[in-house]
Design an enzyme around this catalytic site. Structure first.
Site, PDB file in Angstrom:
ATOM      1  N   ASP A  69      70.852  70.310 123.853  1.00 44.87           N
ATOM      2  CA  ASP A  69      71.192  71.276 122.567  1.00 44.87           C
ATOM      3  C   ASP A  69      70.345  71.484 121.437  1.00 44.87           C
ATOM      4  OD1 ASP A  69      73.897  73.232 121.411  1.00 44.87           O
ATOM      5  OD2 ASP A  69      72.609  71.754 120.235  1.00 44.87           O
ATOM      6  N   THR A  70      70.314  71.696 120.947  1.00 45.40           N
ATOM      7  CA  THR A  70      68.615  71.814 119.648  1.00 45.40           C
ATOM      8  C   THR A  70      68.973  71.822 118.091  1.00 45.40           C
ATOM      9  OG1 THR A  70      67.303  72.496 121.428  1.00 45.40           O
ATOM     10  CG2 THR A  70      66.250  72.811 119.476  1.00 45.40           C
TER      11      THR A  70
END
Length: 188
Positions: A69-70
């Site tokens: 995830d970013t």
């Protein structure tokens, strides 16, 4: 050898994982992406990456699963994907002429045990005009991206400087992931 599975439907993550030149399958995660109020960006990406990996690993206990995830953060404020054009414009105005941080978390689950890490990259934007922001929003590029921009696309025109891993900003820190997978026993 165990299969390698990417727990993401992101075309960018798929493209980046292909750089490792190992076969892998894709099974997007449907994990809950809601975050606790006030969570720090580094903790947020680790939590979300692990949730995504665990959700998929439940169906594939014999395989190696990668969740990622970013988030984009301005200080401690996490700037998510924009809700609409006005939200995208507001976010890009906040980033204009400033340095923000992009955090990408990765969780590798092998034999039911997660190994997680994150990379932080600082990105500095040029000062942006309203015309530049509006033209960018018209491309449609901001709408599925944390922080309302994609560094690999038209949004690259806004970037004055980066300090850290470029690929982490795109969505997957390939070099670090390669080393972590090697230490987990994957042969390259």
């Amino acid at each position: 050898m165990n299969r390698l599975i990417l727990a993401s439907g992101s075309p960018r993550r798929k493209e980046l994982l292909q750089k490792l030149q190992v076969p892998f399958d894709i099974f997007p995660s449907d994990a809950d992406e809601n975050l606790p109020e006030g969570i720090a960006p580094d903790k947020a990406v680790l939590l979300l990456a692990e949730r995504k990996a665990k959700t998929v690993a439940e169906s594939f206990p014999e395989d190696i699963v990668i969740g990622s995830d970013t988030v984009v953060a301005l200080g401690d404020e996490i700037l998510g994907k924009p809700l609409d054009s006005d939200d995208a414009k507001s976010t890009l105005k906040k980033l204009s002429g400033r340095t923000h941080s992009v955090f990408t978390g990765v969780s590798i689950i092998k034999d039911g045990e997660p190994q997680s890490f994150f990379e932080k990259t600082d990105v500095t934007f040029w000062a942006l005009t309203d015309e530049e922001i509006n033209r960018y929003i018209e491309t449609g590029e901001p709408f599925d991206k944390a922080g309302s921009y994609g560094i690999q696309g038209y949004g690259s025109l806004f970037v004055k400087e980066i300090k850290g891993d470029y690929y982490s900003v795109v969505g997957l820190p390939v070099s670090r992931l390669y080393r972590e997978l090697k230490s987990a026993g994957l042969s390259f």
